[in-house]
Design a protein around this motif. Structure first.
Motif, PDB file in Angstrom:
ATOM      1  N   ALA A  47       0.835  -1.200   0.000  1.00 21.16           N
ATOM      2  CA  ALA A  47       0.000   0.000   0.000  1.00 21.16           C
ATOM      3  C   ALA A  47       0.870   1.250   0.000  1.00 21.16           C
ATOM      4  CB  ALA A  47      -0.941  -0.009   1.203  1.00 21.16           C
ATOM      5  N   ALA A  48       1.943   1.227   0.779  1.00 24.01           N
ATOM      6  CA  ALA A  48       2.854   2.368   0.817  1.00 24.01           C
ATOM      7  C   ALA A  48       3.542   2.557  -0.529  1.00 24.01           C
ATOM      8  CB  ALA A  48       3.886   2.177   1.922  1.00 24.01           C
ATOM      9  N   LEU A  49       3.905   1.455  -1.154  1.00 20.81           N
ATOM     10  CA  LEU A  49       4.539   1.525  -2.471  1.00 20.81           C
ATOM     11  C   LEU A  49       3.593   2.137  -3.501  1.00 20.81           C
ATOM     12  CD1 LEU A  49       6.869   0.839  -4.416  1.00 20.81           C
ATOM     13  CD2 LEU A  49       5.811  -1.398  -4.703  1.00 20.81           C
ATOM     14  N   TYR A  50       2.350   1.678  -3.524  1.00 20.31           N
ATOM     15  CA  TYR A  50       1.386   2.226  -4.464  1.00 20.31           C
ATOM     16  C   TYR A  50       1.129   3.706  -4.187  1.00 20.31           C
ATOM     17  CZ  TYR A  50       0.358  -2.291  -6.578  1.00 20.31           C
ATOM     18  OH  TYR A  50       0.464  -3.462  -7.265  1.00 20.31           O
ATOM     19  N   GLU A  51       1.118   4.071  -2.921  1.00 22.30           N
ATOM     20  CA  GLU A  51       0.896   5.480  -2.566  1.00 22.30           C
ATOM     21  C   GLU A  51       2.073   6.342  -3.045  1.00 22.30           C
ATOM     22  OE1 GLU A  51      -1.042   8.707  -1.618  1.00 22.30           O
ATOM     23  OE2 GLU A  51      -1.913   6.702  -1.517  1.00 22.30           O
ATOM     24  N   LYS A  52       3.292   5.844  -2.877  1.00 22.56           N
ATOM     25  CA  LYS A  52       4.474   6.565  -3.363  1.00 22.56           C
ATOM     26  C   LYS A  52       4.435   6.687  -4.883  1.00 22.56           C
ATOM     27  CE  LYS A  52       7.717   5.347   0.306  1.00 22.56           C
ATOM     28  NZ  LYS A  52       8.928   4.589   0.641  1.00 22.56           N
ATOM     29  N   LEU A  53       4.077   5.605  -5.552  1.00 26.99           N
ATOM     30  CA  LEU A  53       3.974   5.606  -7.011  1.00 26.99           C
ATOM     31  C   LEU A  53       2.912   6.593  -7.476  1.00 26.99           C
ATOM     32  CD1 LEU A  53       5.163   4.222  -9.492  1.00 26.99           C
ATOM     33  CD2 LEU A  53       3.443   2.436  -9.238  1.00 26.99           C
ATOM     34  N   ARG A  54       1.801   6.585  -6.784  1.00 31.45           N
ATOM     35  CA  ARG A  54       0.714   7.502  -7.109  1.00 31.45           C
ATOM     36  C   ARG A  54       1.169   8.956  -6.945  1.00 31.45           C
ATOM     37  NH1 ARG A  54      -3.854   8.298  -3.427  1.00 31.45           N
ATOM     38  NH2 ARG A  54      -4.757  10.018  -4.499  1.00 31.45           N
ATOM     39  N   ALA A  55       1.882   9.243  -5.874  1.00 29.74           N
ATOM     40  CA  ALA A  55       2.361  10.598  -5.616  1.00 29.74           C
ATOM     41  C   ALA A  55       3.420  11.010  -6.636  1.00 29.74           C
ATOM     42  CB  ALA A  55       2.922  10.690  -4.203  1.00 29.74           C
ATOM     43  N   ALA A  56       4.341  10.107  -6.961  1.00 29.53           N
ATOM     44  CA  ALA A  56       5.427  10.427  -7.885  1.00 29.53           C
ATOM     45  C   ALA A  56       4.920  10.707  -9.295  1.00 29.53           C
ATOM     46  CB  ALA A  56       6.441   9.287  -7.917  1.00 29.53           C
ATOM     47  N   THR A  57       3.839  10.060  -9.680  1.00 30.63           N
ATOM     48  CA  THR A  57       3.318  10.213 -11.042  1.00 30.63           C
ATOM     49  C   THR A  57       2.142  11.176 -11.111  1.00 30.63           C
ATOM     50  OG1 THR A  57       1.861   8.316 -10.780  1.00 30.63           O
ATOM     51  CG2 THR A  57       4.058   7.890 -11.687  1.00 30.63           C
ATOM     52  N   ASN A  58       1.823  11.829  -9.983  1.00 32.10           N
ATOM     53  CA  ASN A  58       0.685  12.756  -9.913  1.00 32.10           C
ATOM     54  C   ASN A  58      -0.611  12.095 -10.359  1.00 32.10           C
ATOM     55  OD1 ASN A  58       2.257  14.942  -8.986  1.00 32.10           O
ATOM     56  ND2 ASN A  58       2.910  15.357 -11.083  1.00 32.10           N
TER      57      ASN A  58
END
Length: 146
Positions: free
Chosen positions: A9-20
Motif C-alpha cells: 500500500a505504501a509503495l502504491y501510494e508513493k507511485l501515485r504521488a510520484a506520477t501525480n
C-alpha cells in the motif's frame, strides 16, 4: 493489515504521488505510472536532441565513443563517418596521458574513422567514464586544431 500489505500500500501510494496520479485502484496507478515513464523518456530524447544540435558548434565532429570495462582495462570504440587525418594520434596521446597501454587495436581511416582498441590500465585506477571523457576531449582538441 499485515506488514506485507502495508508495504504494498505504501509503495502504491508513493507511485501515485510520484506520477501525480489521481487513480485509486492499483491497475490505474500502474497505467498512470507507465504513461509517466513514457513521458519522461520522450523528454529525455527531446533534450538529448536539443543538446546535440544546439550546444555543438557547426564544425564539430559527429563521433560515437563507447568505453566498456574489461577485467584489466577497457574496450574503446570510436566511430566517425568522416575521414579524420591525425585523430588517431590525438587519441593515442590521450591514452598515454591516462597511462593506458594499447594491447590490441584495429583502425580504419580511409572513408571514415573507426578505432577499436583494448587498453590495459597500468594505474588500475581509472573507470570507463574517465577514459571516455579523455577520448572525447582528445576528439574536441583535434577538431579545434584542424
Amino acid at each position: 493489515m499485515s506488514s506485507r500489505k502495508k508495504k504494498k500500500a505504501a509503495l502504491y501510494e508513493k507511485l501515485r504521488a510520484a506520477t501525480n496520479s489521481n487513480a485509486m485502484n492499483k491497475t490505474s496507478i500502474i497505467v498512470d505510472a507507465s504513461k509517466y515513464i513514457g513521458e519522461l523518456k520522450n523528454k529525455v530524447d527531446r533534450l538529448n536532441k536539443e543538446i546535440g544540435t544546439s550546444s555543438a558548434p557547426q564544425n564539430s565532429l559527429p563521433a560515437q565513443v563507447t568505453v566498456e570495462n574489461l577485467e584489466k582495462g577497457f574496450l574503446i570504440n570510436v566511430f566517425s563517418e568522416k575521414n579524420c587525418p591525425g585523430l588517431l594520434v590525438s587519441i593515442l596521446e590521450a591514452f598515454e596521458e591516462l597511462g593506458l597501454e594499447v594491447l590490441d587495436a584495429r583502425v580504419s581511416c580511409e572513408d571514415n574513422f573507426q578505432l577499436e582498441a583494448i587498453g590495459g590500465d597500468q594505474n588500475q585506477g581509472h573507470d570507463a567514464q574517465v577514459v571516455k571523457q579523455a577520448v572525447l576531449q582528445a576528439i574536441h582538441n583535434w577538431n579545434q586544431g584542424s
